[in-house]
Design an enzyme around this catalytic site. Structure first.
Site, mmCIF file in Angstrom:
data_model
loop_
_atom_site.group_PDB
_atom_site.id
_atom_site.type_symbol
_atom_site.label_atom_id
_atom_site.label_comp_id
_atom_site.label_asym_id
_atom_site.label_seq_id
_atom_site.Cartn_x
_atom_site.Cartn_y
_atom_site.Cartn_z
ATOM 1 N N LEU A 52 -107.189 0.565 -0.812
ATOM 2 C CA LEU A 52 -106.274 1.511 -1.433
ATOM 3 C C LEU A 52 -104.907 0.849 -1.366
ATOM 4 O O LEU A 52 -104.542 0.311 -0.322
ATOM 5 C CB LEU A 52 -106.234 2.840 -0.672
ATOM 6 C CG LEU A 52 -107.432 3.772 -0.820
ATOM 7 C CD1 LEU A 52 -107.336 4.914 0.178
ATOM 8 C CD2 LEU A 52 -107.510 4.323 -2.237
ATOM 9 N N ASP A 53 -104.146 0.875 -2.457
ATOM 10 C CA ASP A 53 -102.840 0.219 -2.415
ATOM 11 C C ASP A 53 -101.895 0.982 -1.480
ATOM 12 O O ASP A 53 -102.191 2.092 -1.041
ATOM 13 C CB ASP A 53 -102.257 0.041 -3.821
ATOM 14 C CG ASP A 53 -101.930 1.355 -4.504
ATOM 15 O OD1 ASP A 53 -101.251 2.199 -3.899
ATOM 16 O OD2 ASP A 53 -102.342 1.533 -5.664
ATOM 17 N N LYS A 54 -100.780 0.370 -1.182
ATOM 18 C CA LYS A 54 -99.834 0.910 -0.205
ATOM 19 C C LYS A 54 -99.426 2.344 -0.516
ATOM 20 O O LYS A 54 -99.289 3.173 0.378
ATOM 21 C CB LYS A 54 -98.604 -0.002 -0.161
ATOM 22 C CG LYS A 54 -97.536 0.442 0.783
ATOM 23 C CD LYS A 54 -96.343 -0.500 0.720
ATOM 24 C CE LYS A 54 -95.098 0.302 0.907
ATOM 25 N NZ LYS A 54 -93.894 -0.348 0.491
ATOM 26 N N ASN A 55 -99.239 2.680 -1.796
ATOM 27 C CA ASN A 55 -98.764 4.007 -2.169
ATOM 28 C C ASN A 55 -99.874 5.036 -2.330
ATOM 29 O O ASN A 55 -99.598 6.200 -2.603
ATOM 30 C CB ASN A 55 -97.954 3.931 -3.464
ATOM 31 C CG ASN A 55 -96.680 3.126 -3.270
ATOM 32 O OD1 ASN A 55 -96.144 3.062 -2.173
ATOM 33 N ND2 ASN A 55 -96.220 2.491 -4.320
#
Length: 195
Positions: A52-55
């Site tokens: 999952l990306d950082k955001n």
């Protein structure tokens, strides 16, 4: 003499906003970032199954079993996301998402595979995010459920942007049969995993 299979450990985690889906980085610019290892004392060899990306937030599976990680990532297993988008999404935009839209990845155009998209009548009851999302004074928002079985880089975000409704918040709630349930951000639960 028979060799026994090594005992592997598996975890469900609610990845909070702002954390990277990795345990460390040697890159100088990432030394002050937040990593999964900051949340729990995982055994050596633990890896994230997908990312999952950082955001983005939500369900992330972790394992010490490389083969299991490969199988889940390559087996076309459904991943479901609840996505808050900017504006009141239209039936036309939902239909386009369902049919597949063109997104880009490293300069290469790609048409997403058909997927399931539905409008959520009531917003989901997630914990407050650490970084506040703009409020209703800046215009309306809506929530959709998106179920995909592919995983291009930032795919769901690119999909909603492609139909004119940029993603404001993205929470993965399901990977195959594993669900986020009522977990809290940062919570880690040892679990059994089998395909």
């Amino acid at each position: 003499m028979t060799l026994s299979k090594p005992k592997h450990t598996h975890f469900k985690i609610y990845k909070p906003y702002g954390f990277l889906s990795q345990f460390m980085s040697n890159a100088k610019h990432e030394q002050k970032k937040k990593f999964l290892g900051d949340l729990y004392d995982f055994p050596e060899g633990t890896m994230a199954i997908g990312r999952l990306d950082k955001n983005s937030e939500g369900l992330l599976l972790l394992t010490t079993d490389g083969q299991l990680s490969y199988d889940i990532c390559s087996s076309k297993i459904d991943k479901e996301y609840y996505v808050q988008v900017d504006g009141m999404i239209t039936k036309e935009a939902v239909h386009k998402l369902q049919e597949g839209v063109e997104i880009g990845f490293k300069g290469i155009k790609y048409i997403t595979k058909p997927c399931e998209v539905t409008v959520l009548e009531t917003p989901p009851n997630f914990p407050e995010r650490t970084q506040k999302i703009r409020d209703d004074r800046h215009g309306p928002t809506s929530w959709i459920s998106v179920i995909v079985n592919e995983g291009k880089y930032r795919q769901v975000r690119k999909m909603t942007s492609a139909v004119g409704f940029p993603t404001l918040r993205l929470v993965r709630i399901r990977v195959g049969d594993f669900t986020l349930d009522n977990m809290q951000p940062g919570q880690v639960i040892p679990t059994e995993v089998s395909l």
